[in-house]
Design a protein around this motif. Structure first.
Motif, mmCIF file in Angstrom:
data_model
loop_
_atom_site.group_PDB
_atom_site.id
_atom_site.type_symbol
_atom_site.label_atom_id
_atom_site.label_comp_id
_atom_site.label_asym_id
_atom_site.label_seq_id
_atom_site.Cartn_x
_atom_site.Cartn_y
_atom_site.Cartn_z
ATOM 1 N N ILE A 211 -23.666 -28.883 5.003
ATOM 2 C CA ILE A 211 -23.825 -30.115 5.760
ATOM 3 C C ILE A 211 -24.474 -29.795 7.112
ATOM 4 N N TYR A 212 -25.309 -30.683 7.584
ATOM 5 C CA TYR A 212 -26.045 -30.450 8.833
ATOM 6 C C TYR A 212 -25.108 -30.197 10.009
ATOM 7 N N LEU A 213 -23.934 -30.812 10.009
ATOM 8 C CA LEU A 213 -22.986 -30.661 11.112
ATOM 9 C C LEU A 213 -22.504 -29.215 11.244
ATOM 10 N N LEU A 214 -22.402 -28.513 10.130
ATOM 11 C CA LEU A 214 -22.001 -27.108 10.164
ATOM 12 C C LEU A 214 -23.141 -26.240 10.689
ATOM 13 N N LEU A 215 -24.336 -26.474 10.204
ATOM 14 C CA LEU A 215 -25.482 -25.659 10.613
ATOM 15 C C LEU A 215 -25.809 -25.831 12.093
ATOM 16 N N GLU A 216 -25.522 -27.012 12.627
ATOM 17 C CA GLU A 216 -25.736 -27.247 14.060
ATOM 18 C C GLU A 216 -24.819 -26.381 14.915
ATOM 19 N N LYS A 217 -23.643 -26.030 14.387
ATOM 20 C CA LYS A 217 -22.684 -25.219 15.136
ATOM 21 C C LYS A 217 -22.867 -23.718 14.889
ATOM 22 N N LEU A 218 -23.498 -23.366 13.784
ATOM 23 C CA LEU A 218 -23.636 -21.964 13.408
ATOM 24 C C LEU A 218 -25.089 -21.511 13.527
ATOM 25 N N THR A 219 -25.615 -21.617 14.714
ATOM 26 C CA THR A 219 -27.049 -21.323 14.919
ATOM 27 C C THR A 219 -27.393 -19.851 14.738
ATOM 28 N N ASP A 220 -26.420 -18.954 14.891
ATOM 29 C CA ASP A 220 -26.690 -17.520 14.758
ATOM 30 C C ASP A 220 -26.172 -16.942 13.440
ATOM 31 N N THR A 221 -25.772 -17.819 12.529
ATOM 32 C CA THR A 221 -25.197 -17.382 11.254
ATOM 33 C C THR A 221 -26.252 -17.369 10.164
ATOM 34 N N GLU A 222 -26.214 -16.350 9.317
ATOM 35 C CA GLU A 222 -27.161 -16.275 8.207
ATOM 36 C C GLU A 222 -26.890 -17.385 7.194
ATOM 37 N N VAL A 223 -27.931 -18.086 6.819
ATOM 38 C CA VAL A 223 -27.847 -19.123 5.788
ATOM 39 C C VAL A 223 -28.368 -18.520 4.490
ATOM 40 N N ILE A 224 -27.540 -18.530 3.463
ATOM 41 C CA ILE A 224 -27.894 -17.885 2.200
ATOM 42 C C ILE A 224 -28.326 -18.924 1.165
ATOM 43 N N ASP A 225 -28.583 -18.477 -0.039
ATOM 44 C CA ASP A 225 -29.023 -19.367 -1.117
ATOM 45 C C ASP A 225 -27.951 -20.417 -1.406
ATOM 46 N N SER A 226 -28.327 -21.480 -2.058
ATOM 47 C CA SER A 226 -27.417 -22.600 -2.321
ATOM 48 C C SER A 226 -26.401 -22.270 -3.407
ATOM 49 N N ASN A 227 -25.384 -23.101 -3.509
ATOM 50 C CA ASN A 227 -24.380 -22.931 -4.565
ATOM 51 C C ASN A 227 -24.996 -23.122 -5.948
ATOM 52 N N ALA A 228 -26.025 -23.972 -6.046
ATOM 53 C CA ALA A 228 -26.685 -24.209 -7.336
ATOM 54 C C ALA A 228 -27.350 -22.939 -7.861
ATOM 55 N N ASN A 229 -27.662 -22.016 -6.950
ATOM 56 C CA ASN A 229 -28.317 -20.753 -7.329
ATOM 57 C C ASN A 229 -27.393 -19.547 -7.175
#
Length: 270
Positions: free
Chosen positions: A239-257
């Motif tokens: 959700i965008y609200l989480l990514l707005e707070k975790l600006t320095d966190t690695e974002v990995i592939d989606s759950n679908a993958n």
């Protein structure tokens, strides 16, 4: 060296069909064979979390209701905390339907899942092979129960945002934990409960610390867990609200993958 993995379920460990993929199941099996502890931390209640645990084919502690209830690997309750009655009553006095006629209220009371409307068609459309449904009761019956978590489900995020503001005004933002697990689910649970606090309990029980754990999540209810464990990851479908707070966190592939399982295999050389 990390010694544990703590993961959310829906949108994280589970795929887009809310199921455990064979790749993920094999990954968890390999992880446990290597001696790494594995824990589930979910907004679901116990029966919903147990359903996923059974799909994995393991027996592990289950952090449920966003940390308001913990069940050990043998099915014994080791922690539980309900919303305070005075705050719950104030929330239930709000005319939530005035914010959107399609908004639905539901909640977890112990191992029970209650709802005040017939939602079989709603949940069937989301997951046709579902075998677990909430029990429908009247709103008056709903108000008499104690809850570890209640949540409002809606199709329009802006309606739930307006309802969130009303709840904060009525109860006081410091008296409850209120957040979006997804854009269509506004969740409320005790202010002194969270996934990360519950994770600390089960990790310490096993002689481990938060800093020795890796975590994964996709909702705002995963923020503390991702931020406070030794290493945390946000899903590509977060959700965008989480990514707005975790600006320095690695974002990995989606759950679908199978993003979580892929990263676990990389981290632990599985």
């Amino acid at each position: 060296m990390f010694k544990a993995v703590v993961t959310d379920l829906d949108g994280t460990l589970l795929n887009a069909e809310h199921k455990v993929s064979e790749f993920t199941r094999e990954t968890v099996e390999l992880l446990l064979q290597k001696g790494i502890k594995f824990y589930i931390a979910t907004g679901r209640n116990y029966s919903g979390a147990k359903e996923a645990m059974n799909e994995l084919g393991v027996k592990i502690p289950l952090i449920t209701s966003n940390g308001a209830r913990i069940i050990d690997e043998n099915g014994n309750e080791i922690f539980s905390n309900n919303l305070k009655r005075e705050y719950l009553d104030k929330i239930l006095d709000i005319d939530y339907k005035s914010f959107g006629q399609n908004i639905i209220i539901t909640g977890y009371s112990g191992s029970n899942w209650f709802v005040t409307e017939d939602l079989r068609e709603y949940f069937y459309n989301k997951k046709p092979d579902r075998t677990r449904y909430p029990k429908q009761i009247t709103f008056e019956e709903f108000k008499r129960n104690d809850f570890t978590k209640i949540f409002f489900i809606g199709e329009k995020h802006d309606e739930l945002l307006n309802l969130e503001n009303e709840i904060k005004k009525a109860v006081g933002e410091k008296n409850i934990s209120i957040l979006f697990a997804s854009e269509g689910s506004l969740e409320i649970f005790p202010v002194d409960c969270s996934k990360v606090k519950a994770a600390k309990i089960v990790l310490e029980r096993d002689g481990l610390t938060l800093k020795e754990a890796v975590s994964f999540g996709d909702g705002l209810n995963d923020y503390g867990l991702i931020a406070e464990t030794g290493l945390g990851f946000a899903m590509g479908n977060s959700i965008y609200l989480l990514l707005e707070k975790l600006t320095d966190t690695e974002v990995i592939d989606s759950n679908a993958n199978d993003g979580m399982a892929k990263k676990v295999r990389e981290l632990f050389d599985l």
